[in-house]
Design a protein around this motif. Structure first.
Motif, PDB file in Angstrom:
ATOM      1  N   LEU A  97       0.903  -1.323   0.084  1.00 46.55           N
ATOM      2  CA  LEU A  97      -0.135   0.092  -0.103  1.00 46.55           C
ATOM      3  C   LEU A  97       0.877   1.132   0.165  1.00 46.55           C
ATOM      4  O   LEU A  97       1.060   1.890   0.967  1.00 46.55           O
ATOM      5  N   LEU A  98       1.475   1.556  -1.042  1.00 47.90           N
ATOM      6  CA  LEU A  98       2.492   2.521  -1.406  1.00 47.90           C
ATOM      7  C   LEU A  98       1.797   3.472  -2.586  1.00 47.90           C
ATOM      8  O   LEU A  98       1.096   3.112  -3.455  1.00 47.90           O
ATOM      9  N   LEU A  99       2.410   4.613  -2.798  1.00 50.46           N
ATOM     10  CA  LEU A  99       2.110   5.583  -3.736  1.00 50.46           C
ATOM     11  C   LEU A  99       3.402   6.252  -4.145  1.00 50.46           C
ATOM     12  O   LEU A  99       4.266   6.381  -3.483  1.00 50.46           O
ATOM     13  N   ASN A 100       3.424   6.834  -5.420  1.00 49.00           N
ATOM     14  CA  ASN A 100       4.614   7.681  -5.798  1.00 49.00           C
ATOM     15  C   ASN A 100       3.867   9.034  -6.394  1.00 49.00           C
ATOM     16  O   ASN A 100       2.824   9.144  -6.466  1.00 49.00           O
ATOM     17  N   ILE A 101       4.696   9.786  -5.850  1.00 49.81           N
ATOM     18  CA  ILE A 101       4.500  11.441  -6.246  1.00 49.81           C
ATOM     19  C   ILE A 101       5.183  12.231  -7.065  1.00 49.81           C
ATOM     20  O   ILE A 101       6.624  11.883  -7.021  1.00 49.81           O
ATOM     21  N   HIS A 102       4.894  12.740  -8.098  1.00 46.53           N
ATOM     22  CA  HIS A 102       5.547  13.534  -8.846  1.00 46.53           C
ATOM     23  C   HIS A 102       5.273  15.146  -8.798  1.00 46.53           C
ATOM     24  O   HIS A 102       3.936  15.457  -9.101  1.00 46.53           O
ATOM     25  N   ALA A 103       5.967  15.995  -8.447  1.00 42.79           N
ATOM     26  CA  ALA A 103       5.697  17.295  -7.879  1.00 42.79           C
ATOM     27  C   ALA A 103       6.467  18.079  -8.746  1.00 42.79           C
ATOM     28  O   ALA A 103       7.868  18.215  -8.552  1.00 42.79           O
ATOM     29  N   PRO A 104       6.180  19.065  -9.577  1.00 40.67           N
ATOM     30  CA  PRO A 104       6.896  20.307 -10.313  1.00 40.67           C
ATOM     31  C   PRO A 104       7.808  20.935  -9.317  1.00 40.67           C
ATOM     32  O   PRO A 104       7.180  21.357  -8.192  1.00 40.67           O
ATOM     33  N   LYS A 105       8.755  20.970  -9.629  1.00 37.57           N
ATOM     34  CA  LYS A 105      10.019  21.880  -8.872  1.00 37.57           C
ATOM     35  C   LYS A 105       9.764  23.392  -8.704  1.00 37.57           C
ATOM     36  O   LYS A 105      10.065  23.948  -7.712  1.00 37.57           O
ATOM     37  N   ALA A 106       9.419  23.733  -9.949  1.00 37.53           N
ATOM     38  CA  ALA A 106       9.349  25.434 -10.126  1.00 37.53           C
ATOM     39  C   ALA A 106       8.293  25.823  -8.995  1.00 37.53           C
ATOM     40  O   ALA A 106       7.109  25.238  -8.778  1.00 37.53           O
ATOM     41  N   ARG A 112      -0.843  23.647  -6.350  1.00 35.89           N
ATOM     42  CA  ARG A 112      -1.142  22.942  -7.550  1.00 35.89           C
ATOM     43  C   ARG A 112      -2.222  21.963  -7.559  1.00 35.89           C
ATOM     44  O   ARG A 112      -2.337  21.318  -6.497  1.00 35.89           O
ATOM     45  N   PRO A 113      -3.205  21.760  -8.540  1.00 37.49           N
ATOM     46  CA  PRO A 113      -4.300  20.672  -8.505  1.00 37.49           C
ATOM     47  C   PRO A 113      -3.305  19.222  -8.507  1.00 37.49           C
ATOM     48  O   PRO A 113      -2.058  19.354  -8.656  1.00 37.49           O
ATOM     49  N   VAL A 114      -4.213  18.291  -7.963  1.00 35.08           N
ATOM     50  CA  VAL A 114      -3.641  16.839  -7.751  1.00 35.08           C
ATOM     51  C   VAL A 114      -4.195  16.112  -8.913  1.00 35.08           C
ATOM     52  O   VAL A 114      -5.502  16.161  -8.669  1.00 35.08           O
ATOM     53  N   ILE A 115      -3.477  15.249  -9.377  1.00 32.58           N
ATOM     54  CA  ILE A 115      -3.902  14.340 -10.278  1.00 32.58           C
ATOM     55  C   ILE A 115      -3.615  12.846  -9.561  1.00 32.58           C
ATOM     56  O   ILE A 115      -2.373  12.642  -9.514  1.00 32.58           O
ATOM     57  N   VAL A 116      -4.579  12.082  -9.241  1.00 32.69           N
ATOM     58  CA  VAL A 116      -4.242  10.826  -8.733  1.00 32.69           C
ATOM     59  C   VAL A 116      -4.664   9.675  -9.975  1.00 32.69           C
ATOM     60  O   VAL A 116      -5.961   9.599 -10.367  1.00 32.69           O
ATOM     61  N   SER A 127       0.785  -2.041 -11.667  1.00 34.49           N
ATOM     62  CA  SER A 127       1.421  -1.139 -10.622  1.00 34.49           C
ATOM     63  C   SER A 127       1.640   0.116 -10.873  1.00 34.49           C
ATOM     64  O   SER A 127       1.542   0.570 -11.882  1.00 34.49           O
ATOM     65  N   ALA A 128       1.555   0.941  -9.736  1.00 41.30           N
ATOM     66  CA  ALA A 128       1.830   2.333  -9.907  1.00 41.30           C
ATOM     67  C   ALA A 128       3.188   2.552 -10.461  1.00 41.30           C
ATOM     68  O   ALA A 128       3.448   3.466 -11.296  1.00 41.30           O
ATOM     69  N   HIS A 129       4.008   1.655 -10.346  1.00 40.25           N
ATOM     70  CA  HIS A 129       5.472   1.959 -10.772  1.00 40.25           C
ATOM     71  C   HIS A 129       5.505   1.719 -12.276  1.00 40.25           C
ATOM     72  O   HIS A 129       6.832   1.912 -12.944  1.00 40.25           O
ATOM     73  N   ALA A 142       0.734  19.998 -12.541  1.00 43.35           N
ATOM     74  CA  ALA A 142      -0.169  19.541 -11.503  1.00 43.35           C
ATOM     75  C   ALA A 142       0.711  18.701 -10.662  1.00 43.35           C
ATOM     76  O   ALA A 142       1.894  18.009 -11.156  1.00 43.35           O
ATOM     77  N   VAL A 143       0.362  18.072  -9.164  1.00 43.58           N
ATOM     78  CA  VAL A 143       1.273  17.216  -8.410  1.00 43.58           C
ATOM     79  C   VAL A 143       0.569  15.899  -8.861  1.00 43.58           C
ATOM     80  O   VAL A 143      -0.829  15.782  -8.753  1.00 43.58           O
ATOM     81  N   VAL A 144       1.069  15.002  -9.340  1.00 40.70           N
ATOM     82  CA  VAL A 144       0.782  13.485  -9.821  1.00 40.70           C
ATOM     83  C   VAL A 144       0.948  12.570  -8.803  1.00 40.70           C
ATOM     84  O   VAL A 144       2.279  12.487  -8.453  1.00 40.70           O
ATOM     85  N   VAL A 145      -0.081  11.819  -8.416  1.00 41.40           N
ATOM     86  CA  VAL A 145       0.286  10.774  -7.471  1.00 41.40           C
ATOM     87  C   VAL A 145      -0.347   9.381  -8.285  1.00 41.40           C
ATOM     88  O   VAL A 145      -1.427   9.307  -8.685  1.00 41.40           O
ATOM     89  N   CYS A 146       0.579   8.389  -8.268  1.00 43.91           N
ATOM     90  CA  CYS A 146       0.168   6.949  -8.762  1.00 43.91           C
ATOM     91  C   CYS A 146       0.206   6.045  -7.926  1.00 43.91           C
ATOM     92  O   CYS A 146       1.101   6.041  -6.874  1.00 43.91           O
ATOM     93  N   ILE A 147      -1.010   5.360  -7.414  1.00 36.10           N
ATOM     94  CA  ILE A 147      -1.221   4.632  -6.375  1.00 36.10           C
ATOM     95  C   ILE A 147      -1.131   2.700  -6.719  1.00 36.10           C
ATOM     96  O   ILE A 147      -1.579   2.585  -7.550  1.00 36.10           O
ATOM     97  N   ASN A 148      -0.586   2.092  -5.668  1.00 30.82           N
ATOM     98  CA  ASN A 148      -0.716   0.551  -5.539  1.00 30.82           C
ATOM     99  C   ASN A 148      -2.094   0.422  -4.913  1.00 30.82           C
ATOM    100  O   ASN A 148      -2.533   1.112  -3.952  1.00 30.82           O
ATOM    101  N   TYR A 149      -2.597  -0.680  -5.211  1.00 39.14           N
ATOM    102  CA  TYR A 149      -3.923  -1.225  -4.180  1.00 39.14           C
ATOM    103  C   TYR A 149      -3.619  -2.699  -4.303  1.00 39.14           C
ATOM    104  O   TYR A 149      -3.113  -3.326  -5.486  1.00 39.14           O
ATOM    105  N   ARG A 150      -4.401  -3.500  -3.371  1.00 32.97           N
ATOM    106  CA  ARG A 150      -4.303  -4.933  -3.623  1.00 32.97           C
ATOM    107  C   ARG A 150      -5.241  -5.494  -4.785  1.00 32.97           C
ATOM    108  O   ARG A 150      -6.099  -4.882  -5.159  1.00 32.97           O
ATOM    109  N   LEU A 151      -4.622  -6.471  -5.078  1.00 34.95           N
ATOM    110  CA  LEU A 151      -5.265  -7.152  -6.551  1.00 34.95           C
ATOM    111  C   LEU A 151      -5.396  -8.574  -6.307  1.00 34.95           C
ATOM    112  O   LEU A 151      -5.173  -9.331  -5.283  1.00 34.95           O
ATOM    113  N   GLY A 152      -6.267  -9.303  -7.127  1.00 31.61           N
ATOM    114  CA  GLY A 152      -6.790 -10.665  -7.045  1.00 31.61           C
ATOM    115  C   GLY A 152      -7.261 -10.986  -5.817  1.00 31.61           C
ATOM    116  O   GLY A 152      -8.238 -10.516  -5.167  1.00 31.61           O
ATOM    117  N   LEU A 153      -6.923 -12.325  -5.418  1.00 30.92           N
ATOM    118  CA  LEU A 153      -7.471 -12.945  -4.043  1.00 30.92           C
ATOM    119  C   LEU A 153      -7.356 -12.113  -3.019  1.00 30.92           C
ATOM    120  O   LEU A 153      -8.118 -11.968  -1.873  1.00 30.92           O
TER     121      LEU A 153
END
Length: 521
Positions: A97-106, A112-116, A127-129, A142-153
């Motif tokens: 249960l992890l996520l990745n964040i991409h935030a413009p440095k400028a 900024r708005p957030v895109i998940v 996978s988010a990766h 925008a700040v971009v967030v890519c998320i993992n979540y549990r899958l399958g069984l």
């Protein structure tokens, strides 16, 4: 020759350096690349407990949190590079249960708005990766967030539902996503994001998730705009009874099966899952997290319903069949038969319920001139299911008192070594704009000379929508979808244009001749 958006990850690299940032949870170390700070593998929930709901992570970190590398991805069969592109090395683990964040440095004049982004993969893979949000963060500002979540069984069985009317079932996939959005609400300001302007974008299973989040009472206030790329319909059907399926597979009693599910190793459960699709989530409504039909839940929001962009590709099923061939390695005759079986199964989405499937298929065959088998049949079912999903979710949103926009994407794509008509996943190639990132990982290429300029315009549209709740003019005129004119944007590499009532034939000759979806009891 048309030139696709090319994934150059194997040939080019960009200079990157480490960077640190202070947050309310403590110091965090990430990567600075192309003017975007990337933080990978950030924990949004406490270590996952098997078959238990996610618990929001709130404890500060003791030391500097190392977010420079990818960490665990959800347990699943090995991710195919042919389907998902280059996949960063990361362990397959239940604690994912992890996520990745991409935030413009400028610097920016305001948060900024957030895109998940919620990945697809039939709730069994992905996978988010697999999705680097660097180019999206730049183009959308925008700040971009890519998320993992549990899958399958691991996403389809919930111990807390034992002894209830949902015994043996579960929606941990949706609970995980809601928990991730709560983490974003509480923490994204530390990365320059505005927690009051969160846009969820999903493709395929991710788009189904987006629709569910627009309806789920527990997600209200966490999502402010939504983009659903190829969304299926969440029908009022029972979820899969995982315990019963495992008990039948292993020839054990229900009590023995529950104990086995609790104590078996991850590897044992993964091997078990490979044997049966019945052990994966069946996303449905009428559950504790979605306590009603989709119509009831979205329309109950009234004017607070989430503004929505929804769309589909013009030949959704073509890449689906190729994906099956790549993943299975079966010879083509076998692939055709399996694809036919899968298409008949997913017809419940276009039919809005299993009870309507036989009549739905008869009507579809009639309107299509008798197509009943083969690639054309599979393409027909997949395309109509996603077409109806886009239109119906738009109309639900409009009826509730909010606004919605519909698109149809007609861009040739190159997948698995073949150029095919616009198909499932084409929206992902535009959204992550690999043409502007030499280390992009998205593998589904838009096979058109104007692909990269179009992707830039598409991403600019997403950024405008994330800011203001409407798509703006980056793609040209795009009227909101409403019941009388039913405007849609035809997205093409040559030219984007407005078309009205694109779905008229299917709506009149198929959808309106089926019984209305059942109401929640």
């Amino acid at each position: 020759m048309p030139q696709p958006i090319k994934n150059k990850a194997a040939r080019q690299t960009t200079s990157a350096s480490t960077i640190e940032r202070s947050t309310r949870l403590g110091r965090i170390r990430g990567i600075d690349r192309l003017g975007v700070e990337t933080y990978r593998g950030v924990r949004y929930a406490e270590p996952a407990q098997r078959f238990r709901a996610a618990v929001l992570a709130t404890r500060p970190w003791r030391d500097v949190y190392d977010a420079t590398t990818c960490k665990a991805v959800a347990v699943q069969p090995p991710i195919s590079a042919d389907v998902y592109g280059p996949v960063p090395e990361a362990a397959y683990a239940e604690d994912c249960l992890l996520l990745n964040i991409h935030a413009p440095k400028a610097p920016a004049p305001e948060a900024r708005p957030v895109i998940v982004f919620i990945h697809g993969g039939s709730f069994t893979t992905g996978s988010a990766h697999c999705y680097d949000g660097t180019a999206l963060a730049i183009g959308a500002d925008a700040v971009v967030v890519c998320i993992n979540y549990r899958l399958g069984l691991f996403a389809a069985f919930d111990l807390d539902w034992l002894g209830t009317e949902r015994d043996g079932q579960g929606q941990l996939w949706l609970g995980d996503q809601i928990t991730a959005l709560r983490w974003v609400r509480d923490n994204i300001a530390d990365y320059g994001g505005d927690p009051g302007r969160v846009t969820v974008i999903g493709e395929s299973a991710g788009a189904v998730s987006v629709a569910a989040l627009c309806a789920a009472p527990q997600a209200e206030g966490l999502v402010h705009r939504a983009v659903a790329c190829s969304a299926g319909y969440l029908v009022l059907e029972p979820s899969r009874d995982v315990v019963a399926a495992v008990a039948k597979t292993r020839g054990k009693t229900r009590a023995q099966t529950i104990e086995y599910l609790k104590t078996a190793t991850t590897a044992e459960l993964t091997a078990l899952q490979k044997r049966s699709k019945m052990l994966s989530p069946l996303p449905v409504a009428g559950t504790p997290l979605l306590p009603g039909s989709m119509e009831e839940l979205i329309e109950a929001r009234g004017g607070k319903a989430v503004p929505l962009i929804a769309g589909y590709a013009t030949h959704e099923g073509l890449s689906m069949e190729l994906m099956l061939k790549v993943a299975s390695g079966y010879p083509q005759p076998v692939v055709t038969i399996v694809a036919h079986i899968v298409a008949r199964h997913i017809a419940m989405h276009g039919a809005k319920g299993k009870a309507n499937v036989k009549r739905y298929l008869r009507l579809l065959r009639k309107v299509s001139g008798g197509i009943g088998f083969g690639s054309a049949f599979s393409n027909l079912i997949w395309t109509d299911g996603f077409r109806r999903g886009a239109v119906d979710y738009a109309e639900m949103t409009t009826r509730a008192g909010s606004r919605a926009w519909v698109y149809a994407m007609d861009i040739p794509m190159r997948f698995a070594g073949r150029t095919i008509a616009s198909s499932h996943g084409i929206d992902v190639a535009l959204t992550f704009n690999p043409g502007d990132d030499p280390e992009a990982t998205v593998p589904m290429f838009a096979d058109h000379p104007n692909a990269t300029p179009l992707a830039r315009r598409w991403v600019a549209m997403l950024g405008h929508f994330a800011r203001y709740g409407e798509p703006g003019d980056a793609l040209g005129e795009w009227p909101a979808h409403e019941p009388l004119r039913r405007a849609s944007l035809w997205v093409s590499g040559d030219r984007c244009s407005v078309k009205h009532d694109l779905e008229a034939r299917y709506r009149r000759e198929v959808w309106e001749r089926l019984p209305a979806p059942a109401k929640a009891s």
